[in-house]
Design a protein around this motif. Structure first.
Motif, PDB file in Angstrom:
ATOM      1  N   GLY A  54      11.696   1.585  32.901  1.00  0.00           N
ATOM      2  CA  GLY A  54      10.642   1.700  33.808  1.00  0.00           C
ATOM      3  C   GLY A  54       9.281   2.053  33.159  1.00  0.00           C
ATOM      4  N   ALA A  55       9.082   2.029  32.073  1.00  0.00           N
ATOM      5  CA  ALA A  55       7.664   2.253  31.351  1.00  0.00           C
ATOM      6  C   ALA A  55       6.809   0.932  31.379  1.00  0.00           C
ATOM      7  CB  ALA A  55       7.842   2.910  30.341  1.00  0.00           C
ATOM      8  N   PRO A  56       5.364   1.135  31.799  1.00  0.00           N
ATOM      9  CA  PRO A  56       4.660  -0.194  31.669  1.00  0.00           C
ATOM     10  C   PRO A  56       4.683  -0.872  30.458  1.00  0.00           C
ATOM     11  CG  PRO A  56       3.408   2.074  31.932  1.00  0.00           C
ATOM     12  CD  PRO A  56       4.787   2.513  31.814  1.00  0.00           C
ATOM     13  N   LEU A  57       4.948  -2.104  30.766  1.00  0.00           N
ATOM     14  CA  LEU A  57       5.079  -3.015  29.842  1.00  0.00           C
ATOM     15  C   LEU A  57       3.983  -4.214  30.113  1.00  0.00           C
ATOM     16  CD1 LEU A  57       6.315  -4.125  27.122  1.00  0.00           C
ATOM     17  CD2 LEU A  57       8.020  -5.504  28.605  1.00  0.00           C
ATOM     18  N   LEU A  58       2.838  -4.353  29.295  1.00  0.00           N
ATOM     19  CA  LEU A  58       1.744  -5.377  29.653  1.00  0.00           C
ATOM     20  C   LEU A  58       1.951  -6.411  28.835  1.00  0.00           C
ATOM     21  CD1 LEU A  58      -1.294  -2.961  29.716  1.00  0.00           C
ATOM     22  CD2 LEU A  58       0.232  -3.478  31.533  1.00  0.00           C
ATOM     23  N   ILE A  59       1.874  -7.784  29.603  1.00  0.00           N
ATOM     24  CA  ILE A  59       2.090  -8.963  28.869  1.00  0.00           C
ATOM     25  C   ILE A  59       0.622  -9.930  28.582  1.00  0.00           C
ATOM     26  CG2 ILE A  59       3.430 -11.009  28.976  1.00  0.00           C
ATOM     27  CD1 ILE A  59       5.297  -8.742  29.098  1.00  0.00           C
ATOM     28  N   ASP A  60       0.315 -10.020  27.614  1.00  0.00           N
ATOM     29  CA  ASP A  60      -0.926 -10.894  27.241  1.00  0.00           C
ATOM     30  C   ASP A  60      -0.818 -12.354  27.669  1.00  0.00           C
ATOM     31  OD1 ASP A  60      -3.193 -11.366  25.861  1.00  0.00           O
ATOM     32  OD2 ASP A  60      -2.344 -11.841  24.061  1.00  0.00           O
ATOM     33  N   SER A  61      -1.248 -12.321  28.809  1.00  0.00           N
ATOM     34  CA  SER A  61      -1.313 -13.755  29.531  1.00  0.00           C
ATOM     35  C   SER A  61      -2.486 -14.528  29.693  1.00  0.00           C
ATOM     36  CB  SER A  61      -0.660 -13.459  31.137  1.00  0.00           C
ATOM     37  OG  SER A  61      -1.646 -12.804  31.605  1.00  0.00           O
ATOM     38  N   HIS A  62      -3.624 -14.059  29.447  1.00  0.00           N
ATOM     39  CA  HIS A  62      -4.950 -14.599  29.458  1.00  0.00           C
ATOM     40  C   HIS A  62      -4.833 -15.633  30.699  1.00  0.00           C
ATOM     41  CE1 HIS A  62      -5.404 -14.625  24.779  1.00  0.00           C
ATOM     42  NE2 HIS A  62      -5.315 -13.617  25.447  1.00  0.00           N
ATOM     43  N   GLY A  63      -4.450 -15.156  31.974  1.00  0.00           N
ATOM     44  CA  GLY A  63      -4.184 -15.848  32.933  1.00  0.00           C
ATOM     45  C   GLY A  63      -4.951 -15.340  34.355  1.00  0.00           C
ATOM     46  N   ARG A  64      -6.096 -14.375  34.070  1.00  0.00           N
ATOM     47  CA  ARG A  64      -6.731 -13.694  35.238  1.00  0.00           C
ATOM     48  C   ARG A  64      -7.929 -13.194  34.525  1.00  0.00           C
ATOM     49  NH1 ARG A  64      -2.988  -9.073  37.491  1.00  0.00           N
ATOM     50  NH2 ARG A  64      -1.593 -10.962  37.679  1.00  0.00           N
ATOM     51  N   GLU A  65      -8.796 -12.229  35.303  1.00  0.00           N
ATOM     52  CA  GLU A  65      -9.806 -11.645  35.197  1.00  0.00           C
ATOM     53  C   GLU A  65      -9.565 -10.212  34.132  1.00  0.00           C
ATOM     54  OE1 GLU A  65      -9.567 -12.516  38.240  1.00  0.00           O
ATOM     55  OE2 GLU A  65     -11.311 -13.307  39.015  1.00  0.00           O
ATOM     56  N   VAL A  66     -10.341  -9.955  32.965  1.00  0.00           N
ATOM     57  CA  VAL A  66     -10.275  -8.954  32.197  1.00  0.00           C
ATOM     58  C   VAL A  66      -9.978  -7.811  33.070  1.00  0.00           C
ATOM     59  CG1 VAL A  66     -11.409  -7.489  30.417  1.00  0.00           C
ATOM     60  CG2 VAL A  66     -11.636 -10.117  30.606  1.00  0.00           C
ATOM     61  N   ALA A  67      -9.041  -6.761  32.737  1.00  0.00           N
ATOM     62  CA  ALA A  67      -8.904  -5.575  33.354  1.00  0.00           C
ATOM     63  C   ALA A  67      -9.962  -4.539  33.337  1.00  0.00           C
ATOM     64  CB  ALA A  67      -7.381  -5.048  32.907  1.00  0.00           C
ATOM     65  N   GLU A  68      -9.981  -3.708  34.167  1.00  0.00           N
ATOM     66  CA  GLU A  68     -11.092  -2.737  34.164  1.00  0.00           C
ATOM     67  C   GLU A  68     -11.202  -1.764  32.904  1.00  0.00           C
ATOM     68  OE1 GLU A  68     -13.977  -2.613  35.841  1.00  0.00           O
ATOM     69  OE2 GLU A  68     -13.209  -4.256  36.928  1.00  0.00           O
ATOM     70  N   PRO A  69     -10.020  -1.173  32.419  1.00  0.00           N
ATOM     71  CA  PRO A  69     -10.107  -0.535  31.203  1.00  0.00           C
ATOM     72  C   PRO A  69     -10.343  -1.096  30.062  1.00  0.00           C
ATOM     73  CG  PRO A  69      -7.908  -0.351  32.381  1.00  0.00           C
ATOM     74  CD  PRO A  69      -8.666  -1.333  33.104  1.00  0.00           C
ATOM     75  N   VAL A  70     -10.073  -2.471  30.109  1.00  0.00           N
ATOM     76  CA  VAL A  70     -10.479  -3.098  28.951  1.00  0.00           C
ATOM     77  C   VAL A  70     -12.125  -3.373  28.806  1.00  0.00           C
ATOM     78  CG1 VAL A  70     -10.083  -5.543  27.474  1.00  0.00           C
ATOM     79  CG2 VAL A  70      -8.351  -4.432  28.926  1.00  0.00           C
ATOM     80  N   TRP A  71     -12.657  -3.619  29.871  1.00  0.00           N
ATOM     81  CA  TRP A  71     -14.322  -3.524  29.686  1.00  0.00           C
ATOM     82  C   TRP A  71     -14.625  -2.058  29.427  1.00  0.00           C
ATOM     83  CZ3 TRP A  71     -16.822  -7.764  30.082  1.00  0.00           C
ATOM     84  CH2 TRP A  71     -16.374  -8.911  30.806  1.00  0.00           C
ATOM     85  N   VAL A  72     -14.061  -0.946  29.749  1.00  0.00           N
ATOM     86  CA  VAL A  72     -14.641   0.420  29.263  1.00  0.00           C
ATOM     87  C   VAL A  72     -14.319   0.512  27.575  1.00  0.00           C
ATOM     88  CG1 VAL A  72     -14.079   2.817  29.390  1.00  0.00           C
ATOM     89  CG2 VAL A  72     -14.001   1.400  31.449  1.00  0.00           C
ATOM     90  N   LEU A  73     -13.476  -0.261  27.142  1.00  0.00           N
ATOM     91  CA  LEU A  73     -13.213  -0.096  26.009  1.00  0.00           C
ATOM     92  C   LEU A  73     -14.078  -0.978  25.016  1.00  0.00           C
ATOM     93  CD1 LEU A  73      -9.107  -0.313  25.408  1.00  0.00           C
ATOM     94  CD2 LEU A  73     -10.571   1.788  25.125  1.00  0.00           C
TER      95      LEU A  73
END
Lengths: 299, 251
Positions: free
Chosen positions: A236-255
């Motif tokens: 049940g832990a978060p598992l992010l998938i590299d899909s390149h199918g939508r806008e860049v997420a906010e935390p990634v802009w911060v990085l």
């Protein structure tokens, strides 16, 4: 023979000096999709450069190569390979290396990059970027492969950090250390995918800022930004998938802001490979990246 | 240590266990995490086939195609990273694929779709000037050789493959009867176009690869006494398909 090889690599890739990244402009690019051809050719200033996937331009002729020629006359191009399998245990496919050489000779791109991953096995080509453990042995193999690519293409290549969904028990060193060693041994540059850094850190429950602060940012010749999907692992832990199918997420802009403030300006690319939107949506993402560049590194 | 061999085998076999030594942050074996790679491989290869064979996909429906693809991709994974050519083995695979046995036309429809893709990526070639053909004396022309552009493809089928293709891609009328059809693919600039060919025209254009103009013409007339040479040449010229007319064959 041995001496000759050393001399050759010193001549072409002298990593005692600052690597030459001057060719891709320190502006914003997008991953090129054929459906955007007319808008991109008609646009002025929405993007400063373009990136294409090498394997889509390895046919004998027709529209793909004609478009590439037209785009190359207007924009600096980055050739981004997705099929070389640099992380293979076995040797690189000489036929594929030859295809890359032919394409680079034809296009003379401002940059060539590939992934720290493998995708080809005796079975065939698996069409995904598969992971490898970070050990002394894999370091030696990957470094030899990078040497071979750079010597064949006669240019420096950039190597991209992966998105990790799991880890190898046998891994002996942190990923950033692996990249630093590769830079040291081969004189290659790096392609920093900030979305991948965020995905890997989330999936491995580590801190993306610590990763970035340890990453050899001085050797980064290009930055990738893309969107990801959300899932959960077996616990049940978060598992992010590299899909390149939508806008860049906010935390990634911060990085991204953090990287640009720390490292200075770089060529920044927006990647959108699945569920590709209409051009204005992609142009809006590119505009946001341009603002990030201008804000973090005032002219 | 996990070899890439073991990783690949577990990747392609949906029932295989996650290789030990691939771990999550707790240090435990990570089936759902490994499944991301397994899913990426299956979905990306299946999608490549759906894009490459839109008519076959439409004819059998998405569920059938996806189930068929899951078997095909394990038996015939791509042999190099050029996904533009992926699926060359699909026609023969379909011939022997029991669930599709009743759809006898399916392999040839797949062949037509492969030929369209081949044409799309074929080398560019400069066509002869439009008036070159008519400027050559008919008697002289008979002993000359025509070279066709690399993008030209010819297929013959005992099924109405052109009509099936057109009904699905152009919303044309569905095939009227089950007779065989021959198809010529030309690419005037960048977009391959299939044309329905009569027996005579298919014989003529097929024969040009090996014979001079006169012999190809005779062969076509033997195959179809009503062969319309003007129409066949018109289709080739309109498709920028003739790249040279020479006195001896180009090697």
């Amino acid at each position: 023979m041995y001496i000759l090889k050393i001399a050759e690599s010193l001549f072409m890739f002298d990593h005692s000096n600052t690597p030459d990244f001057a060719k891709l402009p320190h502006g914003v690019g997008v991953g090129y999709k054929p459906q955007h051809f007319s808008e991109i050719m008609a646009s002025d200033g929405a993007v400063d450069w373009l990136e294409v996937h090498a394997e889509n331009y390895m046919g004998d002729g027709g529209r793909p190569l004609a478009q590439l020629e037209a785009l190359g006359a207007k924009y600096p191009l980055s050739i981004h390979g997705v099929g070389l399998s640099i992380g293979s245990e076995g040797p690189l496919d000489p036929a594929h290396l030859k295809r890359l050489q032919k394409l680079c000779d034809r296009v003379n791109p401002a940059s060539f990059s590939e992934h720290l991953a493998w995708s080809t096995h005796d079975m065939g080509f698996l069409n995904d970027l598969l992971p490898l453990p970070y050990t002394d042995q894999t370091l030696t193999t990957v470094a030899a492969h990078i040497d071979q690519v750079q010597n064949t293409l006669g240019r420096q290549m950039l190597l991209e950090n992966p998105s990790n969904y799991l880890a190898f028990k046998e891994t002996q060193m942190p990923e950033v250390e692996f990249f630093a060693q590769l830079v040291e041994r081969t004189g290659c540059g790096l392609l920093l995918d900030v979305n991948n850094v965020f995905i890997s850190a989330t999936n491995q429950q580590t801190d993306p800022l610590s990763y970035l602060n340890a990453f050899p940012l001085a050797h980064v010749g290009e930055i990738h930004m893309g969107g990801h999907d959300h899932d959960l692992d077996d616990h049940g832990a978060p598992l992010l998938i590299d899909s390149h199918g939508r806008e860049v997420a906010e935390p990634v802009w911060v990085l991204l802001d953090h990287v640009l403030r720390t490292a200075g300006s770089r060529p920044v690319l927006i990647e959108w490979d699945t569920d590709v939107p209409e051009w204005p949506v992609l142009a809006t993402e590119a505009a946001r990246a341009k603002t990030a560049l201008q804000t973090a590194v005032p002219a | 240590m996990i070899s890439q061999d073991a990783f690949t085998q577990a990747l392609l076999d949906p029932n295989a266990a996650t290789p030990a030594g691939l771990i999550d942050p707790k240090g435990e074996t990570a089936p759902k995490r490994f499944a991301v790679y397994r899913n990426n491989v299956a979905v990306s290869l299946t999608n490549a086939l759906k894009e490459g064979f839109p008519v076959v996909h439409k004819l059998v429906g998405d569920d059938f195609f996806t189930a068929m693809a899951s078997i095909f991709i394990r038996k015939h994974p791509p042999q190099n990273p050029l996904m533009m050519h992926y699926g060359a083995e699909l026609p023969n695979f379909l011939t022997n694929f029991a669930p599709a046995a009743k759809l006898g036309y399916l392999p040839d429809v797949a062949r037509l779709e492969l030929a369209m893709r081949k044409s799309y990526h074929a080398a560019d070639a400069r066509p002869v000037a439009a008036d070159l053909l008519s400027s050559i004396e008919p008697d002289a022309l008979m002993s000359m050789y025509l070279t066709l552009a690399p993008a030209v493809q010819i297929l013959r089928s005992r099924w109405p493959i052109y009509s099936i293709w057109a009904a699905n891609m152009l919303d044309a009328e569905p095939p009227n009867g089950a007779g065989g059809q021959a198809v010529l693919i030309t690419r005037a600039e960048f977009d391959p176009v299939p044309h329905l060919l009569g027996v005579g025209a298919a014989t003529f254009i097929g024969a040009l690869a090996e014979h001079n103009f006169g012999t190809a013409h005779d062969t076509a007339l033997t195959a179809a006494p009503n062969f319309d040479l003007t129409a066949a040449l018109g289709a080739l010229l309109a498709g920028n398909a003739i790249t040279s007319i020479t006195e001896s064959p180009l090697t």
